[in-house]
Write an enzyme that holds these catalytic residues in place. Sequence first.
Site, PDB file in Angstrom:
ATOM      1  N   ALA A   1       0.552  -0.930  -0.223  1.00  0.00           N
ATOM      2  CA  ALA A   1       0.049  -0.406   0.134  1.00  0.00           C
ATOM      3  C   ALA A   1       0.798   1.025  -0.207  1.00  0.00           C
ATOM      4  O   ALA A   1       0.736   2.103   1.003  1.00  0.00           O
ATOM      5  CB  ALA A   1      -0.883  -0.008   1.346  1.00  0.00           C
TER       6      ALA A   1
ATOM      7  N   PHE B   1      14.904  19.583 -11.829  1.00  0.00           N
ATOM      8  CA  PHE B   1      15.889  18.280 -11.257  1.00  0.00           C
ATOM      9  C   PHE B   1      17.039  17.891 -12.010  1.00  0.00           C
ATOM     10  O   PHE B   1      16.929  18.482 -13.233  1.00  0.00           O
ATOM     11  CB  PHE B   1      14.528  17.436 -10.985  1.00  0.00           C
ATOM     12  CG  PHE B   1      14.742  16.486  -9.620  1.00  0.00           C
ATOM     13  CD1 PHE B   1      14.172  17.773  -7.844  1.00  0.00           C
ATOM     14  CD2 PHE B   1      15.823  15.961  -9.301  1.00  0.00           C
ATOM     15  CE1 PHE B   1      14.109  16.975  -7.017  1.00  0.00           C
ATOM     16  CE2 PHE B   1      15.468  15.538  -7.759  1.00  0.00           C
ATOM     17  CZ  PHE B   1      15.051  16.348  -6.985  1.00  0.00           C
TER      18      PHE B   1
ATOM     19  N   ASP C   1      11.090  -8.182  -0.255  1.00  0.00           N
ATOM     20  CA  ASP C   1       9.986  -9.144   0.150  1.00  0.00           C
ATOM     21  C   ASP C   1       9.464  -9.406  -1.145  1.00  0.00           C
ATOM     22  O   ASP C   1       9.692 -11.078  -1.598  1.00  0.00           O
ATOM     23  CB  ASP C   1       8.461  -9.052   0.955  1.00  0.00           C
ATOM     24  CG  ASP C   1       9.093  -8.128   2.330  1.00  0.00           C
ATOM     25  OD1 ASP C   1       9.925  -7.845   2.564  1.00  0.00           O
ATOM     26  OD2 ASP C   1       8.341  -8.111   3.184  1.00  0.00           O
TER      27      ASP C   1
ATOM     28  N   GLN D   1      20.846   1.787  -7.406  1.00  0.00           N
ATOM     29  CA  GLN D   1      21.317   3.003  -7.312  1.00  0.00           C
ATOM     30  C   GLN D   1      22.136   3.612  -6.468  1.00  0.00           C
ATOM     31  O   GLN D   1      21.760   3.744  -4.848  1.00  0.00           O
ATOM     32  CB  GLN D   1      19.657   4.542  -7.277  1.00  0.00           C
ATOM     33  CG  GLN D   1      20.388   6.014  -7.575  1.00  0.00           C
ATOM     34  CD  GLN D   1      19.862   6.747  -8.165  1.00  0.00           C
ATOM     35  OE1 GLN D   1      18.793   7.224  -7.574  1.00  0.00           O
ATOM     36  NE2 GLN D   1      20.139   7.343  -9.791  1.00  0.00           N
TER      37      GLN D   1
ATOM     38  N   HIS E   1      23.141   7.631  -3.567  1.00  0.00           N
ATOM     39  CA  HIS E   1      23.227   8.344  -3.254  1.00  0.00           C
ATOM     40  C   HIS E   1      23.871   9.057  -3.248  1.00  0.00           C
ATOM     41  O   HIS E   1      24.517   8.425  -1.872  1.00  0.00           O
ATOM     42  CB  HIS E   1      21.568   8.675  -2.882  1.00  0.00           C
ATOM     43  CG  HIS E   1      21.077  10.093  -2.940  1.00  0.00           C
ATOM     44  ND1 HIS E   1      21.970  11.604  -2.071  1.00  0.00           N
ATOM     45  CD2 HIS E   1      20.382  10.547  -3.693  1.00  0.00           C
ATOM     46  CE1 HIS E   1      21.380  12.262  -2.814  1.00  0.00           C
ATOM     47  NE2 HIS E   1      20.580  12.267  -3.982  1.00  0.00           N
TER      48      HIS E   1
ATOM     49  N   LEU F   1      18.594  11.017   3.605  1.00  0.00           N
ATOM     50  CA  LEU F   1      19.309  11.818   2.495  1.00  0.00           C
ATOM     51  C   LEU F   1      19.185  12.987   2.895  1.00  0.00           C
ATOM     52  O   LEU F   1      18.138  13.585   3.320  1.00  0.00           O
ATOM     53  CB  LEU F   1      17.812  11.378   1.675  1.00  0.00           C
ATOM     54  CG  LEU F   1      18.047  11.155   0.050  1.00  0.00           C
ATOM     55  CD1 LEU F   1      19.735  10.154  -0.450  1.00  0.00           C
ATOM     56  CD2 LEU F   1      17.393  11.917  -0.803  1.00  0.00           C
TER      57      LEU F   1
ATOM     58  N   GLU G   1      19.854  16.143  -3.365  1.00  0.00           N
ATOM     59  CA  GLU G   1      20.932  17.129  -3.837  1.00  0.00           C
ATOM     60  C   GLU G   1      20.685  18.313  -3.770  1.00  0.00           C
ATOM     61  O   GLU G   1      22.295  19.110  -4.543  1.00  0.00           O
ATOM     62  CB  GLU G   1      20.405  16.378  -5.645  1.00  0.00           C
ATOM     63  CG  GLU G   1      21.705  15.973  -6.236  1.00  0.00           C
ATOM     64  CD  GLU G   1      21.101  15.040  -7.303  1.00  0.00           C
ATOM     65  OE1 GLU G   1      21.232  13.888  -8.105  1.00  0.00           O
ATOM     66  OE2 GLU G   1      20.425  15.480  -8.403  1.00  0.00           O
TER      67      GLU G   1
ATOM     68  N   ARG H   1      25.625  11.964 -10.188  1.00  0.00           N
ATOM     69  CA  ARG H   1      25.378  11.021  -9.296  1.00  0.00           C
ATOM     70  C   ARG H   1      25.666   9.878  -8.842  1.00  0.00           C
ATOM     71  O   ARG H   1      26.994   9.690  -7.779  1.00  0.00           O
ATOM     72  CB  ARG H   1      23.888  10.206  -8.930  1.00  0.00           C
ATOM     73  CG  ARG H   1      22.834  11.583  -7.947  1.00  0.00           C
ATOM     74  CD  ARG H   1      21.657  10.517  -7.589  1.00  0.00           C
ATOM     75  NE  ARG H   1      20.974  11.567  -7.337  1.00  0.00           N
ATOM     76  CZ  ARG H   1      19.476  11.510  -7.231  1.00  0.00           C
ATOM     77  NH1 ARG H   1      18.782  10.019  -6.917  1.00  0.00           N
ATOM     78  NH2 ARG H   1      18.212  12.174  -6.703  1.00  0.00           N
TER      79      ARG H   1
ATOM     80  N   HIS I   1      19.645   3.766  -2.352  1.00  0.00           N
ATOM     81  CA  HIS I   1      18.487   4.474  -2.630  1.00  0.00           C
ATOM     82  C   HIS I   1      17.692   3.786  -3.252  1.00  0.00           C
ATOM     83  O   HIS I   1      16.217   3.703  -2.656  1.00  0.00           O
ATOM     84  CB  HIS I   1      19.078   6.117  -3.644  1.00  0.00           C
ATOM     85  CG  HIS I   1      17.782   7.000  -3.385  1.00  0.00           C
ATOM     86  ND1 HIS I   1      17.843   7.171  -1.979  1.00  0.00           N
ATOM     87  CD2 HIS I   1      17.660   7.464  -4.275  1.00  0.00           C
ATOM     88  CE1 HIS I   1      16.916   7.818  -2.569  1.00  0.00           C
ATOM     89  NE2 HIS I   1      16.797   8.512  -3.886  1.00  0.00           N
TER      90      HIS I   1
ATOM     91  N   GLU J   1       8.957   0.101  -7.266  1.00  0.00           N
ATOM     92  CA  GLU J   1       9.669   0.213  -7.126  1.00  0.00           C
ATOM     93  C   GLU J   1      10.257  -1.318  -7.535  1.00  0.00           C
ATOM     94  O   GLU J   1      11.340  -1.874  -7.686  1.00  0.00           O
ATOM     95  CB  GLU J   1      10.956   0.425  -5.816  1.00  0.00           C
ATOM     96  CG  GLU J   1      12.583   0.642  -5.547  1.00  0.00           C
ATOM     97  CD  GLU J   1      12.897   1.429  -4.795  1.00  0.00           C
ATOM     98  OE1 GLU J   1      12.004   2.322  -4.212  1.00  0.00           O
ATOM     99  OE2 GLU J   1      13.424   0.797  -4.514  1.00  0.00           O
TER     100      GLU J   1
ATOM    101  N   ARG K   1      18.255   5.859 -12.277  1.00  0.00           N
ATOM    102  CA  ARG K   1      17.261   6.238 -12.545  1.00  0.00           C
ATOM    103  C   ARG K   1      17.321   7.785 -12.337  1.00  0.00           C
ATOM    104  O   ARG K   1      18.359   8.618 -11.346  1.00  0.00           O
ATOM    105  CB  ARG K   1      16.492   5.883 -11.310  1.00  0.00           C
ATOM    106  CG  ARG K   1      14.871   6.623 -11.271  1.00  0.00           C
ATOM    107  CD  ARG K   1      14.528   6.678  -9.799  1.00  0.00           C
ATOM    108  NE  ARG K   1      14.665   5.966  -8.681  1.00  0.00           N
ATOM    109  CZ  ARG K   1      14.687   7.256  -7.418  1.00  0.00           C
ATOM    110  NH1 ARG K   1      13.311   8.594  -8.663  1.00  0.00           N
ATOM    111  NH2 ARG K   1      15.053   7.634  -6.400  1.00  0.00           N
TER     112      ARG K   1
ATOM    113  N   SER L   1      10.829   7.960 -10.051  1.00  0.00           N
ATOM    114  CA  SER L   1      10.051   6.706  -9.862  1.00  0.00           C
ATOM    115  C   SER L   1       8.178   7.133  -8.697  1.00  0.00           C
ATOM    116  O   SER L   1       7.548   6.567  -9.193  1.00  0.00           O
ATOM    117  CB  SER L   1      11.451   6.518  -8.827  1.00  0.00           C
ATOM    118  OG  SER L   1      10.198   5.198  -7.770  1.00  0.00           O
TER     119      SER L   1
END
Lengths: 126, 595, 260, 148
Positions: free
Chosen positions: B13, B116, B230, B249, B251, B261, B264, B295, B362, B392, B403, B408
Amino acid sequence: MSKTSSGTLYRGHEGMWSWVGHRVTGVVIFLYLLVHVLDTAMVRVDANAYDAIISTYQTPWMALGETGLVAAILFHAFNGLRLILVDFWKQGTKYQRQMLWGVLILWVIVFAGFAIRHLSIAFGSH
Amino acid sequence: MQVHKYDVVIVGAGGAGMRAAIESGQRARTAVLTKLYPTRSHTGAAQGGMCAALANVEEDNWEWHTFDTIKGGDYLVDQDAAEVMAKEAIDAVLDLEKMGLPFNRTPEGKIDQRRFGGHTRDHGKAAVRRACYAADRTGHMILQTLYQNCVKHNVEFYNEYYVLDLLMVEEDAYREDGTAYKQKRVAGVVSYDLATGELHVFQAKSVVFASGGAGKVFKTTSNAHTLTGDGMSIAFRSGLPLEDMEFFQFHPTGLAGLGILLTEGARGEGAILRNSDGERFMERYAPTIKDLAPRDIVARAMANEVREGRGCGPNKDYVLLDLTHLEPEHIESKLPDITEFARTYLGVEPFTDPVPVYPTAHYAMGGVPTNINTEVLQDNDTVVPGLFAAGEVACVSVHGSNRLGTNSLLDINVFGKRAGVAAAEYSKTADFVELPENPEAFVTAQIEGVLSGNGTERVSDLRSTLQETMDANVQVFRDERSLKEARDVIEDLRRRYKNISVQDKGKRFNLDLLEAIELGFLLDLAEVITVAALHRKESRGGHYREDFPNRDDENFMKHSMSYRDAEAVTEDIKGIRMETKPVVFTRYQPMERKY
Amino acid sequence: MSTELPEPASKIELKPGVGGGGEIPSFDITLRVRRYLPEATADAYWEDFKLTMYGTDRVLDALHKVKWEQDGTLSFRRSCAHGVCGSDAMRINGRNRLACKTLLKDLDTSKPITVEAIKGLPLEKDLIVDMEPFFQSYREIMPFLISKGHEPTKERYQSAEDRERFDDTTKCILCAACTSSCPVFWTDGQYFGPAAIVNAHRFIFDSRDDAGDMRLEILNDKEGVWRCRTTFNCSEACPRGIQVTKAIAEVKQAILSRTV
Amino acid sequence: MSVSIPAPRSQRIDPKYKRGPKSRSSFEMLAWLFMRLSGVVLIVLIFGHLFANLMVGEGISGIGFGFVAGKWASPIWQFWDLAMLWLAMLHGTNGVRTIINDYAEKHATRAWLKGILYVATIFIIVLGSLVIFTFDPCVAGSQLQQCL
Ligand SMILES: Cc1cc2nc3c(=O)[nH]c(=O)nc-3n(C[C@H](O)[C@H](O)[C@H](O)COP(=O)(O)OP(=O)(O)OC[C@H]3O[C@@H](n4cnc5c(N)ncnc54)[C@H](O)[C@@H]3O)c2cc1C
Ligand code: HEM
Ligand code: SF4
Ligand code: F3S
Ligand code: FES
C-alpha cells in the site's frame, strides 16, 4: 483493563497542568457554591441560626478555608479569561504560555492583596 | 487458517499499490494487503518531486522527457516504456491534483515546477523546470492523497498482513512454433496477520505486486527498515525471473552512518564535498563541474577518498558536506529539511560545521520484469496471466541502469494506475484458478521452521554481516574480487541461516519471527544482486566495475534476467541461472552519456 | 546556477576532531521499558535494560539494540527511522515522541529512560497499541477532496495564499502522538481527537473543497471539537510541529460563524 | 502461555471507542459558548460580590443577618445575587457535566451521575431564587429595628 495498567503519569506541559488546575478549582467552587446557597438559605428560616452559621465562617480555620476558596476562584477566573482568549483571539494559541504566566502573576498580586486584608480582619478583630 | 476470495488482491500500500487500488477498487472487488499501515509506506519519505512535462512555467514536452529518461538510464531503458511514462506523466500529475494533492503553485495558481538533475530542454540543451512538487514533502503528499482517495472509494485494507507466498500453478502449454513450455497462472497469495499470527489465504483472479524496494540489503541506505525486498524475493522463489538486479542507485549524500537522505539540492545551492585534509576533492574527479557531477560519479569519488584513507571521523569512513561558506539565511530558506536532519540526527550545526555524508543505497532499478501493461513476465515474453507488478518492486524498465530523480514517483503513479486498471479488467473475464492443495503449507513450514529452530545464530548478527559485506563489496565500486568475496560471505550466511533461532515464540505481533523471514528475503536478493553484478562485465549507470570501467554495448546492451534454477550454476553459485533480454529501442540510438 | 558564488577554497583547515581519528564517545544508559506480553503475563510490568550507546543514537537505536542483542521478544513498530512515517510514537520519559527522532544524549541519561506505549488506545503488546480506533476517527471526517461541478480538464487553479492557508495541517503523518496525549481522549475514547480534527482542517480550509460544511457538521458533535479543553498536549507532542490546538480553534470558529 | 486473552481485533474496534448516534443539534456548541459568556459575566459578579462582602468595611467580620438584609434591601443587589446564582450554577453544572462525560465510561453511569447533578442543580437554583425573592427581614429571630 488491569493488563493495560497505565504506567507513568503523562508529563504534560503548562497547558495540561493549567487545565488540571482549572478543573479542580471549578469543581471545588461548584461544591462550595452548593453549600453556600444552602447556608444562605437559612436567612429565610431563622436569623439567629444564620448568624450562628456565619460565625463559624469567622473562625480562623474557616478564614483559611475562605482564603483557599478565593485563591481557587481567582485562578479559575483569570485562567478562564486566558482560555477565552485562546479561543477567540487569533494569536491566542501562540501566546497561551505567556498568558499563563500572566495569569499566575496576576493571581499572586490579587491574591496577596486579598489575603492580607482578609486574614488581618479574620485574625485581627477577635 | 482462513480463505478469502477477491477479484483483485494488491500486495503493498505504497504509492504504487494505492494508485492501483483506486482504479481497481472502483471496478472489481479488491483487497489491499500491506505489512504496514498504508500511510507508513516509504513513498512518504520522498522529498524532491514528480516529473511531468506540463510546461506550466516554461516550454517542455513529453518527448524531451522520454529522451532524458533514456539517456539518464544509460540506454538500458526500454524506450516504449519510457514513452508511455513520459506521455502519461501529465495525466498522472493532473489526476493527483484532482484527487486533492496540494501542489505548490505558481503566481497564476497553476502547479509550480522546478529543476531536477538530468531533466533538460530539447535533448540536453539546458535544464528545464519539470518537477511538480509540494514543498519538500512531495512523497508524503502523494501517499496521503492516495490513501485519502482509497478511504473515499472504500478500498478494503488488510493492515499489517505480511504476504509471504505467491500461489501459482503451472500448466503445459505450447508456443506458436509448437515448443512446449510450462505456463504459470496466479491463484492467490498467503499472508500472515501480524496481530494474531494467523495465516490467511487470499484467492484472487488478479494479484498486483507493489511491495516496494529492497534497500535493507545494504547497511547504509535511505530506505526504511521494512524495505526488505519481500515481493522481489517471493517472485524469485516462485520461479519468476528478476531483471537488472545489479543496478542499484547510490545517492551521494546520505547522513554518514545513518543513510538519511540529504537532497541533491544542497550541492545545487553551492555546498561542496571535502575530505579529511579539507580538500575539495571533486576538483580531481570532475575538474569542470566538480561537486555537481552526476550522482554515480560523485558517489564513486567519495568512496574512493574514503578507500584511500582520506575519510573523516573516528573510523575515517565518511567525507564532509561543507555549507559553512554559504549564507545561513540562504540555507535556511532553501534547505530547511537537511539542516534539520543534520541537527537532529548528527548534532551538527551545518552553518558552522561541515556535515558528515556518505553514499547511501537508495533505489533498486531492477525488479520483477513486466511489460508496459504491468503484466509480469515469466520469461522474456510470456506473461503470467493475472499477475501484475508496479512500483519499485517491478522493472518495466523505465529506469534502465540509472534512475533520474523524480522519475520514481512518476513510475509508481503511471504504472500503478495501469496495473489497477489491467488487474480489474482481467478479473472481469477470468476465472479463479483452483488453489493448490494445502496452499499455506509452504509458509506454515517456513514459520514452524523458524519458531522451532534452536540454533545458535542470531538473526541480527547475520543481517548486519550481510549488510556490511554488501556495503564493503557491492557498493559503488565493484570488481571481481570484491563481488566474489561478497558471494562467499553470502553463501556462508545462507548456511548459518539454517541454524538460527528466535526468542519470541508467540503468535501476537511476533516481529522477531518476521525479521528472521525478512532476512531470508534479503539473503536471496543479495545473492542475485551479486551474481548479476559478477555477470555484467562492463560499467554502466549505477553499476561500476573497476575491472571493466567502460560501457560495452556490444556485449551488454541487454537486460539481465536471473532465474532460480536448482540445476544451474552461475559464477560458482548454485541455483541461479542468468539469461538476458533485449532492450527495446524505438527512436533513440545509444550515444555516449555526457552532460 | 545564475548567481555567481565566490569559489570556495579548494583546501581548508578543518577543526580538530573533524578530520578523523579518536574514539567515538559512548555512554551507558538504563532503558526502562513498560513490557506487556499478553501471552505470558496478565499485567504490564517494567523491565530495565543496561546499554552502552553512542552520541548519535536515538531511542529507536536503543530499542533495536535490546531487541537484536538482548531480548527478541521486545516488540515495537518502526519503519522509516527518520520521523516521516509515523510508526513509532511512544511515551518517552512521560511524553509522547517519536523514538526515531529522540536522541539519547538530549535526555537525562543519569536516570533510567522510561519508554511506554502511547496512552488511550488498547494495548496489544509491549509498545504496540491497536490503531484502528484512531484511523476510524480519521476516516469519519471524510478526509478527501470533495468538489462539486465539472472536473476541469487541466488542474484546478489555487492561489499561493489559498494554498498556504492549510499548509500546516497537510504535514500530518498520522502518528497519533497528539490524540494519545490528549487528556480528554484518555478517558473518553469516543472523542474524535486532535488528529482527526487536524485532517478535517486540512480540507475545510482548502479552497478547492466544497464539503467543508459536512465536515463541520460532523465535528459539531458531542464528541467533536467542543470536547477539546485546550490543554495543548497535542501541539507539544506533534513531531511535525503542527499547531494542532490552533487548527482546532480555527475549526471551532468556523462552526460558530457558520451557525451563528 | 497460560492466560487466555481475547483475540485482538476480533471485534475490530473496542466498544469503548464506538461513538453513539450523531448529535444533530448544536447543543454542545451553545454550551461551550455559554461557558465563555457566563465566565466573563461571572468575573464581574463574583469579584463584586467578594469585594462587597469581604474587602470593604469590616470584611468577613461584618457579615451577619443584618448585613444580608441590608444588601437585599436594594433591588440592585437582589438582582446581582440572583444573576450570580443562576449563572454560576448553570456554568458549574455544565462544567461538571463535561467532567462526567469525560470520566464516566459506561452509558448508564453517565446517565445516573448526570441525573443526580441536574436534580441537585434544580433544587439549589429554585431554593436560592426563592430565598432571594421571598426574603423577609423580619423572619424569626431577626434583631432588625423595623421588626422589633
Ligand atoms: C529518502 C527517499 C527519497 C526519495 N525521493 C524521491 C523523489 O524525490 N522523487 C522520486 O521520484 N522518487 C524518490 N524516491 C524513490 C521513491 O520514493 C520510491 O521508489 C517509491 O516511493 C516506491 O514506491 P512503492 O509504492 O513501489 O513502494 P513503497 O512506498 O515502499 O511501498 C511498499 C508497500 O509494500 C508493502 N509491503 C512490502 N512488503 C510486503 C509484504 N511482504 N506483504 C505485504 N505488504 C508488503 C509495504 O507495507 C508498503 O505499503 C525516494 C526514495 C527515498 C528512500
Ligand atoms: C469567575 C469567573 C469564571 C470564569 C471566567 C470561568 C470560566 C470558565 C471557562 C472559560 C470554562 C470552560 C473551560 C473549558 O471549556 O475548557 C470554565 C469551566 C468550568 N467552570 Fe468556570 N468560570 C468562572 C467561575 C466559575 C464558578 C463560580 C464555578 C462553580 C460554580 C465554575 C465552575 C466551572 C467548572 C466545574 C468548569 C468545568 C471545568 C472543566 O471542564 O475542566 N466556574 N470556567
Ligand atoms: S497532528 Fe502531529 S501528532 Fe497528530 S497525528 Fe498528525 S503528525 Fe502526529
Ligand atoms: S490535547 Fe486535547 S484537549 Fe484539545 S488542545 Fe489538544 S485536543
Ligand atoms: S520510524 Fe518512521 S517515524 Fe519513526
